[in-house]
Design a protein around this motif. Structure first.
Motif, PDB file in Angstrom:
ATOM      1  N   GLY A  11       0.794  -1.219   0.000  1.00  0.00           N
ATOM      2  CA  GLY A  11       0.000   0.000   0.000  1.00  0.00           C
ATOM      3  C   GLY A  11       0.827   1.269   0.000  1.00  0.00           C
ATOM      4  N   ILE A  37       0.289  -6.630  -0.171  1.00  0.00           N
ATOM      5  CA  ILE A  37      -0.112  -6.921   1.208  1.00  0.00           C
ATOM      6  C   ILE A  37       0.100  -5.677   2.060  1.00  0.00           C
ATOM      7  CG2 ILE A  37       0.269  -8.427   3.202  1.00  0.00           C
ATOM      8  CD1 ILE A  37       1.611 -10.404   1.196  1.00  0.00           C
ATOM      9  N   ASP A  38      -0.952  -5.269   2.769  1.00  0.00           N
ATOM     10  CA  ASP A  38      -0.840  -4.070   3.599  1.00  0.00           C
ATOM     11  C   ASP A  38      -2.048  -3.990   4.521  1.00  0.00           C
ATOM     12  OD1 ASP A  38      -0.735  -1.100   4.349  1.00  0.00           O
ATOM     13  OD2 ASP A  38       0.974  -1.252   2.997  1.00  0.00           O
ATOM     14  N   PRO A  39      -1.877  -3.521   5.759  1.00  0.00           N
ATOM     15  CA  PRO A  39      -3.031  -3.375   6.647  1.00  0.00           C
ATOM     16  C   PRO A  39      -3.907  -2.170   6.320  1.00  0.00           C
ATOM     17  CG  PRO A  39      -1.039  -2.645   7.765  1.00  0.00           C
ATOM     18  CD  PRO A  39      -0.602  -3.233   6.454  1.00  0.00           C
ATOM     19  N   ALA A  40      -3.380  -1.226   5.533  1.00  0.00           N
ATOM     20  CA  ALA A  40      -4.137  -0.019   5.195  1.00  0.00           C
ATOM     21  C   ALA A  40      -5.030  -0.302   3.992  1.00  0.00           C
ATOM     22  CB  ALA A  40      -3.182   1.132   4.903  1.00  0.00           C
ATOM     23  N   ALA A  41      -6.260  -0.706   4.263  1.00  0.00           N
ATOM     24  CA  ALA A  41      -7.150  -1.204   3.207  1.00  0.00           C
ATOM     25  C   ALA A  41      -7.441  -0.156   2.138  1.00  0.00           C
ATOM     26  CB  ALA A  41      -8.447  -1.703   3.834  1.00  0.00           C
ATOM     27  N   LEU A  44      -4.485   0.423  -0.018  1.00  0.00           N
ATOM     28  CA  LEU A  44      -4.192  -0.799  -0.763  1.00  0.00           C
ATOM     29  C   LEU A  44      -5.069  -0.918  -2.002  1.00  0.00           C
ATOM     30  CD1 LEU A  44      -2.388  -3.291  -0.663  1.00  0.00           C
ATOM     31  CD2 LEU A  44      -4.154  -4.440   0.671  1.00  0.00           C
ATOM     32  N   GLU A  45      -6.318  -0.561  -1.869  1.00  0.00           N
ATOM     33  CA  GLU A  45      -7.210  -0.645  -3.027  1.00  0.00           C
ATOM     34  C   GLU A  45      -6.848   0.376  -4.095  1.00  0.00           C
ATOM     35  OE1 GLU A  45      -9.276  -3.071  -3.810  1.00  0.00           O
ATOM     36  OE2 GLU A  45      -8.374  -3.921  -2.006  1.00  0.00           O
ATOM     37  N   THR A  66      -5.011  -8.104  -3.731  1.00  0.00           N
ATOM     38  CA  THR A  66      -4.656  -7.350  -2.532  1.00  0.00           C
ATOM     39  C   THR A  66      -5.192  -8.065  -1.300  1.00  0.00           C
ATOM     40  OG1 THR A  66      -6.648  -5.981  -2.639  1.00  0.00           O
ATOM     41  CG2 THR A  66      -4.693  -5.156  -3.777  1.00  0.00           C
ATOM     42  N   THR A  67      -4.461  -7.940  -0.194  1.00  0.00           N
ATOM     43  CA  THR A  67      -4.898  -8.564   1.050  1.00  0.00           C
ATOM     44  C   THR A  67      -4.177  -7.923   2.226  1.00  0.00           C
ATOM     45  OG1 THR A  67      -5.115 -10.654   2.261  1.00  0.00           O
ATOM     46  CG2 THR A  67      -3.155 -10.379   0.918  1.00  0.00           C
ATOM     47  N   SER A  68      -4.781  -8.030   3.400  1.00  0.00           N
ATOM     48  CA  SER A  68      -4.114  -7.623   4.633  1.00  0.00           C
ATOM     49  C   SER A  68      -3.545  -8.829   5.380  1.00  0.00           C
ATOM     50  CB  SER A  68      -5.104  -6.884   5.547  1.00  0.00           C
ATOM     51  OG  SER A  68      -6.186  -7.743   5.892  1.00  0.00           O
ATOM     52  N   ASP A  69      -3.775 -10.009   4.854  1.00  0.00           N
ATOM     53  CA  ASP A  69      -3.355 -11.260   5.487  1.00  0.00           C
ATOM     54  C   ASP A  69      -1.997 -11.684   4.927  1.00  0.00           C
ATOM     55  OD1 ASP A  69      -2.963 -13.938   6.238  1.00  0.00           O
ATOM     56  OD2 ASP A  69      -5.112 -14.342   6.280  1.00  0.00           O
TER      57      ASP A  69
END
Length: 428
Positions: A11, A37-41, A44-45, A66-69
């Motif tokens: 992200g 991969i990133d926790p900032a959804a 990230l999108e 894309t994923t946060s996992d």
């Protein structure tokens, strides 16, 4: 061959630089799937959408997800790139600000600010690396996360299949090639030191790409293009010419420390400028018609990283058909005999599907070897503090750092470091 790559920190506003390189250089690195991969959804999108449009514009058929996992994203990956920033630009801004209160340089990769970043980063990176090991045990981990030397040493010490990458060397290669009017592939650097503590002791103009023969052109570069080189480094031209080498920009923090401190007090942190650029970039990335990396991204930093990353990964995964010589951060293992074997150095290495093998180096001059040894000792203490915590370990690392080195100063910096980073340090 169709590869799966994952980017942890996908992200980042910098990711489109990587995407652009992947799209342009697909014959060198044939990617079939790319996972961001990133926790900032929300970010990230935005980045994922732009990545798909850049690939589509280049008629590249890679699938972008894309994923946060982390575990799910890296499963089955051939290589995993790490480019994360624990605490974001806000933490970087603090790293670049509170050391100035003590009269020390505020910088995100060296000095007290660099130590703070290492303390926040190493535990997070090691957790991610363990997830990579479980999900994709054969995957290469390529670290671009600063401070690269300390982070790579942490990864290699923990037994991970990892190598560090920085864009300083490829930046010099490209600038020297431009000065001489030749292809970058014809320039080979005698590059030695640690991450962000390196010198170009020679520059070879090869007879042909990949050749072992050529002629030394560093004196010619210093004679004909010395003023431009000095301007790039913000270092005095007479000093560069007297030394006969080209230091990296980061040597200015050591060679002109007090001058840099005064400059930073006036102009403020780099983090504040980058944060403003990032907000503008995110607005651009949200435009559904944008399908190229914007010119503004060039001001974000990290020039040529995509080319360096593609070259490195292609060699490691065997898609470039042979062995290449690239500047990387890897285990010393006697290459610089005055350092411990497990130190991480930044030197040219032979890279191929069998791994990374640093090339033999001629003896390093005392003027550089002394500083390399001192910073290596600091990095060892910094890694120990990152792994085990404790105020005393933080103090020891600061006391060992050549930019600190005084009891009272190390004590004040330790207090400020801990005060500004408690939320990221479970032991503080």
């Amino acid at each position: 061959m169709s590869l799966k790559l994952a980017i942890v920190g996908g992200g980042s506003t910098y990711t489109p630089e990587l995407i652009d390189g992947f799209a342009r250089l697909r014959d060198t690195l044939p990617i079939g799937e790319l996972v961001l991969i990133d926790p900032a959804a929300e970010r990230l999108e935005l980045i994922g959408g732009l990545a798909r449009r850049i690939f589509a514009r280049q008629s590249h058929d890679a699938v972008v997800t894309t994923t946060s996992d982390v575990a799910a994203g890296v499963a089955g990956a051939d290589a995993v790139l790490l480019q994360l920033r624990v605490g974001g630009q806000a933490a970087r801004n603090e790293d670049e600000t509170w050391p100035l209160e003590c009269g020390c340089v505020g910088q995100e990769t060296t000095g007290a600010g660099g130590l703070a970043k290492a303390l926040r980063t190493v535990p997070v990176v090691l957790d991610i690396a363990e997830q990579v090991r479980r999900a994709s045990p054969d995957a290469w981990i390529v670290d671009f996360t600063n401070p690269v030397g300390i982070v790579t040493r942490a990864l290699q010490t923990a037994g991970h299949k990892a190598v560090g990458l920085c864009n300083v060397a490829i930046g010099f290669q490209r600038r020297f090639a431009a000065h001489l009017g030749v292809a970058p592939e014809l320039i080979r650097l005698d590059h030695v030191g640690l991450n962000h503590l390196t010198w170009e002791r020679g520059v070879t103009l090869l007879d042909a790409p990949g050749s072992d023969s050529g002629r030394e052109v560093l004196p010619e570069l210093l004679t004909s293009y010395g003023p431009q080189i000095a301007d790039d480094l913000l270092l005095p031209l007479p000093v560069i010419r007297r030394l006969g080498v080209v230091p990296s920009y980061y040597l200015r923090y050591f060679y002109q420390h007090d001058l840099v401190v005064e400059e930073l007090k006036v102009k403020g942190s780099r983090a504040a400028a980058v944060a403003a650029i990032e907000q503008e970039l995110l607005t651009m990335y949200a435009d559904p018609t944008l399908d190229t990396k914007p010119a503004l991204l060039g001001k974000r930093g990290g020039a040529f990283y995509s080319e360096a990353a593609v070259q490195l990964i292609a060699s490691l995964l065997g898609t470039d058909g042979g062995t290449s010589v690239q500047v990387v951060n890897t285990r010393n293992d006697g290459i610089l005999p005055f350092l411990p074997d497990d130190a991480v150095i930044e030197v040219p290495a032979a890279v191929d599907a069998d791994g990374v093998r640093p090339l033999a180096q001629r003896p390093v001059e005392p003027l550089y070897a002394g500083l390399i040894a001192a910073v290596t000792a600091y990095e060892q203490l910094a890694l120990d503090a990152a792994l085990r915590g404790g105020r005393d370990r933080v103090f020891d690392a600061l006391l060992a750092h050549p930019l600190v080195g005084q009891l009272e100063l190390a004590d004040r910096l330790t207090d400020r470091l801990l005060a500004h980073n408690r939320e990221h340090l479970g032991w503080a």
